[in-house]
Design a protein around this motif. Structure first.
Motif, PDB file in Angstrom:
ATOM      1  N   VAL A  75       0.812  -1.218   0.000  1.00  0.00           N
ATOM      2  CA  VAL A  75       0.000   0.000   0.000  1.00  0.00           C
ATOM      3  C   VAL A  75       0.845   1.267   0.000  1.00  0.00           C
ATOM      4  O   VAL A  75       0.453   2.287  -0.551  1.00  0.00           O
ATOM      5  CB  VAL A  75      -0.969  -0.004   1.210  1.00  0.00           C
ATOM      6  N   GLY A  76       2.003   1.232   0.661  1.00  0.00           N
ATOM      7  CA  GLY A  76       2.862   2.413   0.715  1.00  0.00           C
ATOM      8  C   GLY A  76       2.742   3.206   1.994  1.00  0.00           C
ATOM      9  O   GLY A  76       3.338   4.264   2.125  1.00  0.00           O
ATOM     10  N   LYS A  77       1.970   2.705   2.983  1.00  0.00           N
ATOM     11  CA  LYS A  77       1.845   3.377   4.276  1.00  0.00           C
ATOM     12  C   LYS A  77       2.411   2.457   5.353  1.00  0.00           C
ATOM     13  O   LYS A  77       2.052   1.300   5.450  1.00  0.00           O
ATOM     14  CB  LYS A  77       0.376   3.680   4.600  1.00  0.00           C
ATOM     15  N   LEU A  78       3.306   3.025   6.155  1.00  0.00           N
ATOM     16  CA  LEU A  78       3.932   2.252   7.223  1.00  0.00           C
ATOM     17  C   LEU A  78       3.440   2.773   8.560  1.00  0.00           C
ATOM     18  O   LEU A  78       3.588   3.952   8.873  1.00  0.00           O
ATOM     19  CB  LEU A  78       5.458   2.377   7.137  1.00  0.00           C
ATOM     20  N   ARG A  79       2.840   1.871   9.325  1.00  0.00           N
ATOM     21  CA  ARG A  79       2.284   2.250  10.623  1.00  0.00           C
ATOM     22  C   ARG A  79       2.773   1.291  11.688  1.00  0.00           C
ATOM     23  O   ARG A  79       3.010   0.121  11.424  1.00  0.00           O
ATOM     24  CB  ARG A  79       0.755   2.232  10.596  1.00  0.00           C
ATOM     25  N   ASP A 133       4.495   6.937   9.261  1.00  0.00           N
ATOM     26  CA  ASP A 133       3.625   8.109   9.365  1.00  0.00           C
ATOM     27  C   ASP A 133       4.038   8.903  10.603  1.00  0.00           C
ATOM     28  O   ASP A 133       4.522   8.340  11.590  1.00  0.00           O
ATOM     29  CB  ASP A 133       2.161   7.687   9.481  1.00  0.00           C
ATOM     30  N   TRP A 134       3.837  10.218  10.591  1.00  0.00           N
ATOM     31  CA  TRP A 134       4.345  11.084  11.655  1.00  0.00           C
ATOM     32  C   TRP A 134       3.808  10.701  13.028  1.00  0.00           C
ATOM     33  O   TRP A 134       4.519  10.752  14.021  1.00  0.00           O
ATOM     34  CB  TRP A 134       4.076  12.547  11.346  1.00  0.00           C
ATOM     35  N   CYS A 135       2.535  10.288  13.117  1.00  0.00           N
ATOM     36  CA  CYS A 135       1.963   9.928  14.418  1.00  0.00           C
ATOM     37  C   CYS A 135       2.619   8.658  14.961  1.00  0.00           C
ATOM     38  O   CYS A 135       2.941   8.556  16.148  1.00  0.00           O
ATOM     39  CB  CYS A 135       0.456   9.743  14.321  1.00  0.00           C
ATOM     40  N   CYS A 136       2.851   7.703  14.104  1.00  0.00           N
ATOM     41  CA  CYS A 136       3.479   6.442  14.507  1.00  0.00           C
ATOM     42  C   CYS A 136       4.970   6.626  14.771  1.00  0.00           C
ATOM     43  O   CYS A 136       5.527   5.982  15.652  1.00  0.00           O
ATOM     44  CB  CYS A 136       3.279   5.381  13.432  1.00  0.00           C
ATOM     45  N   LYS A 137       5.589   7.507  14.004  1.00  0.00           N
ATOM     46  CA  LYS A 137       7.025   7.730  14.166  1.00  0.00           C
ATOM     47  C   LYS A 137       7.332   8.320  15.536  1.00  0.00           C
ATOM     48  O   LYS A 137       8.290   7.912  16.197  1.00  0.00           O
ATOM     49  CB  LYS A 137       7.543   8.654  13.069  1.00  0.00           C
ATOM     50  N   ARG A 138       6.501   9.240  15.982  1.00  0.00           N
ATOM     51  CA  ARG A 138       6.703   9.859  17.294  1.00  0.00           C
ATOM     52  C   ARG A 138       6.586   8.799  18.401  1.00  0.00           C
ATOM     53  O   ARG A 138       7.421   8.732  19.298  1.00  0.00           O
ATOM     54  CB  ARG A 138       5.673  10.965  17.500  1.00  0.00           C
ATOM     55  N   ARG A 139       5.565   7.959  18.330  1.00  0.00           N
ATOM     56  CA  ARG A 139       5.374   6.903  19.320  1.00  0.00           C
ATOM     57  C   ARG A 139       6.511   5.876  19.254  1.00  0.00           C
ATOM     58  O   ARG A 139       7.021   5.410  20.268  1.00  0.00           O
ATOM     59  CB  ARG A 139       4.029   6.220  19.089  1.00  0.00           C
TER      60      ARG A 139
END
Length: 111
Positions: free
Chosen positions: A12-16, A41-47
């Motif tokens: 898909v191209g989205k990494l979560r 994704d920025w939200c997942c990267k922060r976590r």
């Protein structure tokens, strides 16, 4: 968990990062597949970064505890070796001092 997420990213191209996923396992999978952490994704990267920092902090605290244990063991060994040296002198060389003379006299009396 992590492998399925990588497959979804490739498709898909989205990494979560899923909430129940281990960040260390996920990091290993990213390294294995050669995927940059920036692809998250920025939200997942922060976590993800927050969990990695927590693991690093825990490892650092664990290393400090182990270092403190090593230092205390070393000081105990030096005290023990000091005591053993005095005992060895007392038994092997009775002229080394009063305790050695007393030990020599007692050993002669018992023999």
């Amino acid at each position: 968990g992590a492998f399925r997420t990588i497959l979804t990213f490739l498709r898909v191209g989205k990494l979560r990062l899923l909430r129940e996923m281990c960040a260390l396992s996920f990091q290993e999978e990213l390294l294995y597949w050669g995927i940059e952490e920036d692809s998250l994704d920025w939200c997942c990267k922060r976590r993800y970064l927050q969990k990695i920092e927590e693991f690093e902090e825990m490892n650092k605290q664990e290393e400090e505890l182990m270092d403190n244990d090593r230092l205390s063991d070393a000081s105990e060994e030096t005290q023990l070796s000091h005591c053993m040296k005095h005992l060895r002198d007392m038994v092997e060389n009775p002229q080394s001092g009063l305790p050695g003379k007393i030990f020599a006299c007692l050993s002669v009396i018992f023999v």
